[in-house]
Design an enzyme around this catalytic site. Structure first.
Site: not given
Ligand code: SAH
Length: 449
Positions: A283, A312, A333, A381, A408
């Site tokens: 973030q 995620y 993730e 997320d 977001c």
């Molecule tokens: N919760 C974390 C990341 C949020 S951003 C934080 O707050 O730091 C969203 C995340 O989803 C990213 O890391 C991205 O790589 C991941 N992502 C995107 N598509 C995805 C999918 N189909 N399955 C799992 N993760 C995914």
């Protein structure tokens, strides 16, 4: 049928703002989109473009200015889209963001209360990360940004919303590049070497990672350059090289190599320490992210017996915040490097009830379902495109009592809330993670009916 013509001059009143922050005026119900215009303003405009359903116009003079207007000294901040709301007072920005979410809820015909936007602690220089393009200008490699919806490069050294230590570091790095005669990328010819300089800086640690993105597979004298950077900026603990050979707007390629120091930086969030590697998401506004994580935890009403999922999960920032309050937490993730970080981060923080799996959330959740994992609370997320249908389907089958959703993109958040049957959200909390920009972050909880 269209009531205006190209190059026509007229006086209009701004009736609305688009989600991109453009003013909207209507001429016999025909919308004109106008940059740098605020709600209620009366402006003399010059019509630039006329389409079938809407047109674009440019302000020539203000007849009446909004009390919410802020004078913008550096027009490049608006032109480049770095800070598209910087002509608005901060209070007006917060209302604008709340209104965006309210509009979506209203259009969807839903009965959800949208709370006032939680303000950011810092409204400028809040970003802990920068991804800045470089180009040759007057035979010198220079940092800058592109004009909105164009390939026109605008040289810049101060980016307003980035951590000032990052802005300073960028200039030192550009200077070193010039000393070493590194040629910046030229997208027309698809020639030259350095495309972008990416810097991530730990908010609490101050540690910096510099990533040099090049068109060529090798950066000539890369190790020496990296050492020079670390020598000039003592907080740089890592210099990475990223190879992006393609003709593309995408900033990063897939291949990373370490040119200097470690391949991660360290930072703290909500009392835990995290290692963050270059390809992993982190973030960009740390205090705001901590606030939203805490809100998510509060909304989840966790119990020590709970089994929870964090979909995620990135490097496990939310997962490790959940762990001390529950029996087990499972994180998924898609980026493998982030999952490697997450596993190390769990160990580093002596957390033994967090389990991580790399893969698509929509696939891994099915696997967990087969293994008999029965979550009481699911955290999500996702990126801007929101949740996958199959993921939602699977969550419904698992029937957790709560789904905590950090988003977001309010448009996909609202869409996804509607897709959940037998769940209800009563309030949405918008949070300002990205002051001066149009981005809105939200958190909400869906309760099983
Ligand atoms: N919760 C974390 C990341 C949020 S951003 C934080 O707050 O730091 C969203 C995340 O989803 C990213 O890391 C991205 O790589 C991941 N992502 C995107 N598509 C995805 C999918 N189909 N399955 C799992 N993760 C995914």
């Amino acid at each position: 049928m269209i009531p205006v013509q190209k190059n026509q001059k007229l006086t209009v009143q701004i009736e609305d703002l688009t989600y991109e922050g453009m003013g909207v005026a209507k001429v016999d119900r025909y919308p004109l989109f106008i940059e740098n215009a605020l709600l209620g303003e009366v402006v003399d405009v010059h019509v630039l473009k006329v389409g079938k359903k809407f047109g674009y116009a440019k302000i020539e003079a203000w007849q009446q200015k909004s009390p919410n207007r802020v004078n913008v000294e550096d027009k490049r901040l608006l032109q480049t889209g770095i800070a598209p709301l910087c002509h608005m007072t901060y209070d007006a920005q917060l209302l604008f963001k709340q209104q965006q979410v309210k509009n979506l809820v209203y259009k969807a015909g839903m009965d959800i209360d949208v709370l006032p936007t939680h303000p950011s602690l810092e409204v400028s220089h809040y970003r802990n990360k920068a991804q800045v393009p470089v180009r040759m200008v007057n035979q010198q490699l220079q940092t800058g940004f592109f004009k909105k919806k164009s390939h026109q490069f605008v040289p810049m050294t101060q980016f307003e919303i980035q951590d000032e230590a990052i802005d300073k570091a960028l200039q030192i790095i550009a200077e070193i590049m010039n000393q070493y005669g590194v040629i910046a990328y030229d997208e027309n010819e698809h020639r030259g070497v350095l495309r972008h300089i990416v810097i991530r800086r730990g908010h609490t640690s101050g540690e910096m990672m510099v990533t040099l993105v090049t068109r060529k597979k090798k950066l000539f004298q890369g190790e020496q350059i990296a050492e020079k950077i670390a020598e000039a900026i003592p907080k740089v603990v890592s210099v990475m090289h990223n190879w992006n050979p393609d003709r593309t707007n995408v900033i990063l390629g897939e291949t990373y190599t370490c040119l200097y120091g470690k391949d991660t930086i360290q930072d703290d969030m909500l009392g835990h320490t995290f290692h963050i590697s270059a390809p992993a998401f982190y973030q960009v506004n740390t205090p705001q992210a901590e606030w939203i994580y805490q809100k998510a935890l509060d909304l989840a009403e966790l119990k020590p017996t709970d089994v929870t999922l964090d979909a995620y999960c990135g490097i496990g920032t939310i997962t490790l915040s959940i762990a001390p309050h529950v029996k087990e937490v499972y994180g998924v993730e898609i980026v493998e490097a982030a999952i490697d970080d997450a596993k190390k981060n769990a160990q580093l923080n002596h957390i033994h009830n967090a389990y991580f799996e790399a893969g698509k959330a929509e696939e891994v959740i099915k696997k967990w379902q087969k293994q008999g994992i029965q979550p009481d609370v699911v955290f999500v997320d996702p990126p801007r495109k929101g949740l996958d249908e199959q993921f939602i389907q699977c969550v419904q089958e698992l029937a957790p009592s709560r789904v905590v959703y950090i988003s977001c993109n309010p448009a996909t958040l609202i869409r996804d809330i509607q897709r959940f049957n037998n769940y209800k959200a009563t309030t949405i909390q918008p949070v300002d993670m990205f002051p001066q920009t149009t981005h809105v972050e939200c958190v909400t909880v869906l309760h099983h009916l």
